[in-house]
Scaffold this motif. Structure first.
Motif, mmCIF file in Angstrom:
data_model
loop_
_atom_site.group_PDB
_atom_site.id
_atom_site.type_symbol
_atom_site.label_atom_id
_atom_site.label_comp_id
_atom_site.label_asym_id
_atom_site.label_seq_id
_atom_site.Cartn_x
_atom_site.Cartn_y
_atom_site.Cartn_z
ATOM 1 N N ALA A 5 0.865 -1.183 0.000
ATOM 2 C CA ALA A 5 0.000 0.000 0.000
ATOM 3 C C ALA A 5 0.898 1.228 0.000
ATOM 4 N N ASP A 6 0.660 2.130 -0.936
ATOM 5 C CA ASP A 6 1.477 3.336 -1.073
ATOM 6 C C ASP A 6 0.782 4.464 -0.300
ATOM 7 N N THR A 7 0.956 4.463 1.011
ATOM 8 C CA THR A 7 0.228 5.418 1.855
ATOM 9 C C THR A 7 0.812 5.443 3.261
ATOM 10 N N VAL A 25 4.173 -1.962 2.916
ATOM 11 C CA VAL A 25 3.734 -0.564 2.747
ATOM 12 C C VAL A 25 4.911 0.252 2.219
ATOM 13 N N THR A 26 4.606 1.230 1.374
ATOM 14 C CA THR A 26 5.647 2.179 0.971
ATOM 15 C C THR A 26 5.184 3.578 1.372
ATOM 16 N N THR A 27 6.126 4.363 1.878
ATOM 17 C CA THR A 27 5.808 5.767 2.155
ATOM 18 C C THR A 27 6.864 6.605 1.446
ATOM 19 N N ASN A 28 6.630 7.891 1.374
ATOM 20 C CA ASN A 28 7.634 8.826 0.863
ATOM 21 C C ASN A 28 7.385 10.152 1.573
ATOM 22 N N PRO A 29 8.273 11.114 1.454
ATOM 23 C CA PRO A 29 8.090 12.379 2.193
ATOM 24 C C PRO A 29 6.754 13.064 1.876
ATOM 25 N N ILE A 82 14.796 0.746 4.146
ATOM 26 C CA ILE A 82 15.269 2.120 3.922
ATOM 27 C C ILE A 82 15.156 2.465 2.436
ATOM 28 N N LYS A 83 14.505 3.593 2.174
ATOM 29 C CA LYS A 83 14.311 4.023 0.785
ATOM 30 C C LYS A 83 15.329 5.120 0.470
ATOM 31 N N VAL A 84 16.082 4.908 -0.589
ATOM 32 C CA VAL A 84 17.100 5.896 -0.992
ATOM 33 C C VAL A 84 16.878 6.268 -2.458
ATOM 34 N N PRO A 128 10.657 1.493 -10.070
ATOM 35 C CA PRO A 128 10.414 2.280 -11.280
ATOM 36 C C PRO A 128 9.027 2.922 -11.162
ATOM 37 N N PHE A 129 8.948 4.219 -11.479
ATOM 38 C CA PHE A 129 7.691 4.978 -11.345
ATOM 39 C C PHE A 129 6.938 4.966 -12.678
ATOM 40 N N VAL A 130 6.004 4.047 -12.847
ATOM 41 C CA VAL A 130 5.345 3.936 -14.158
ATOM 42 C C VAL A 130 4.424 5.118 -14.484
ATOM 43 N N GLY A 131 3.667 5.583 -13.497
ATOM 44 C CA GLY A 131 2.730 6.685 -13.748
ATOM 45 C C GLY A 131 3.449 7.953 -14.173
ATOM 46 N N ARG A 132 4.495 8.306 -13.420
ATOM 47 C CA ARG A 132 5.234 9.534 -13.766
ATOM 48 C C ARG A 132 5.964 9.367 -15.097
ATOM 49 N N HIS A 133 6.362 8.131 -15.415
ATOM 50 C CA HIS A 133 7.015 7.856 -16.692
ATOM 51 C C HIS A 133 6.003 8.129 -17.820
ATOM 52 N N VAL A 162 6.931 -2.119 -8.741
ATOM 53 C CA VAL A 162 6.307 -1.144 -9.647
ATOM 54 C C VAL A 162 5.609 -0.064 -8.817
ATOM 55 N N ALA A 163 6.048 1.190 -8.982
ATOM 56 C CA ALA A 163 5.512 2.292 -8.177
ATOM 57 C C ALA A 163 4.863 3.336 -9.079
ATOM 58 N N SER A 164 4.218 4.308 -8.428
ATOM 59 C CA SER A 164 3.490 5.344 -9.157
ATOM 60 C C SER A 164 2.399 4.691 -10.025
ATOM 61 N N VAL A 165 1.763 3.700 -9.425
ATOM 62 C CA VAL A 165 0.678 2.968 -10.089
ATOM 63 C C VAL A 165 -0.595 3.787 -9.951
ATOM 64 N N ARG A 166 -1.255 4.037 -11.061
ATOM 65 C CA ARG A 166 -2.414 4.943 -11.032
ATOM 66 C C ARG A 166 -3.751 4.243 -11.247
ATOM 67 N N HIS A 167 -3.735 3.045 -11.857
ATOM 68 C CA HIS A 167 -4.999 2.380 -12.195
ATOM 69 C C HIS A 167 -4.793 0.879 -12.399
ATOM 70 N N MET A 182 3.905 -4.647 -6.606
ATOM 71 C CA MET A 182 3.417 -3.346 -7.073
ATOM 72 C C MET A 182 2.930 -2.597 -5.843
ATOM 73 N N THR A 183 3.173 -1.290 -5.820
ATOM 74 C CA THR A 183 2.656 -0.477 -4.724
ATOM 75 C C THR A 183 1.684 0.534 -5.306
ATOM 76 N N ALA A 184 0.524 0.654 -4.653
ATOM 77 C CA ALA A 184 -0.506 1.553 -5.183
ATOM 78 C C ALA A 184 -1.285 2.186 -4.037
HETATM 79 O O1 G3P Z 1 5.884 5.892 -3.566
HETATM 80 C C1 G3P Z 1 6.210 6.558 -4.732
HETATM 81 C C2 G3P Z 1 5.201 6.572 -5.823
HETATM 82 O O2 G3P Z 1 4.374 5.484 -5.798
HETATM 83 C C3 G3P Z 1 4.593 7.898 -6.124
HETATM 84 O O3 G3P Z 1 3.452 7.842 -6.928
HETATM 85 O O4 G3P Z 1 1.457 8.851 -7.992
HETATM 86 O O5 G3P Z 1 3.077 10.316 -6.725
HETATM 87 O O6 G3P Z 1 3.693 9.355 -8.914
HETATM 88 P P1 G3P Z 1 2.896 9.166 -7.686
#
Ligand code: G3P
Length: 216
Positions: A5-7, A25-29, A82-84, A128-133, A162-167, A182-184
């Protein structure tokens, strides 16, 4: 395929964990900012809910600073990962931490060559950030295919996260390619259950059941 879960929203994580849908779970700033919670406190709470890896991201840009932050973060719980960032300093930190038995997620990956470097540095996961790609006119899923092929060619053990999953299509394609994780966002994970024919089927069964006059 593992689902993360990306939250950093505790209730969402508890919800998904109760259904058995998440392995980590994945988090980011940005997600920590959105939660409004103290980083260390919320990470500790998340680590107590899920047994799998919980990614917590460093914000220092230099290797020494990343190591200082990672030291604090890895003390939170055994399942902290740890995420770098995918920079030379990030890779150096990855090498040092994984050699010491700590899980590392190398994030902000936008090319197969970057993923190759992450694997060589011993990353546990590469993100790899698929959505932003896609947003920037590139083919996110092609990137996942390329990384899968390269990792398989050389038996790299780094898992493709697989990150930045949108759908749902991102999830489906990632699974077809054989991505490891995959994280979403929780809404995307829950949305995978939806199908108009499922809803229609329930509606029809209930209408017929009502006509029987029975109860269970
Ligand atoms: O955790 C990083 C990533 O999943 C960010 O997604 O939607 O902000 O590109 P997004």
């Amino acid at each position: 395929m593992k689902f993360f879960a990306d939250t950093a929203e505790i209730e969402d994580i508890k919800d998904l964990a109760a259904i058995g849908l998440i392995d980590g779970v994945t988090t980011n700033p940005s997600l920590i900012m959105k939660s409004g919670r103290d980083f260390i406190e919320v990470t500790k709470e998340i680590c107590g809910i899920v047994a799998g890896p919980v990614s917590a991201e460093v914000v220092a840009l230099d290797h020494a600073g990343m190591m200082v932050e990672a030291e604090k973060l890895r003390k939170i719980a055994d399942n902290v990962c740890i995420k770098v960032p995918l920079t030379l300093d990030g890779l150096k930190t990855c090498k040092a931490l994984t050699s010491d038995g700590t899980m590392v997620n190398v994030t902000l990956c936008f090319s197969a060559n970057q993923a190759l470097l992450a694997a060589k540095a011993g990353a546990t996961f590469v993100s790899p950030f698929v959505g932003r790609h896609d947003d920037n006119g590139f083919d996110g899923m092609q990137l996942i295919s390329d990384i899968r092929m390269i990792y398989d060619n050389y038996d790299f053990e780094t898992e493709i996260l697989v990150a930045s999953v949108r759908h749902g299509v991102h999830v489906l394609e990632a699974a077809k390619i054989g991505a490891d994780v995959m994280t979403a966002p929780p809404s995307v994970i829950k949305g995978l259950v939806k199908h108009v024919l499922t809803d229609k089927g329930i509606e029809g069964f209930l209408a017929d059941w009502a006509k029987t006059g029975q109860s269970i």
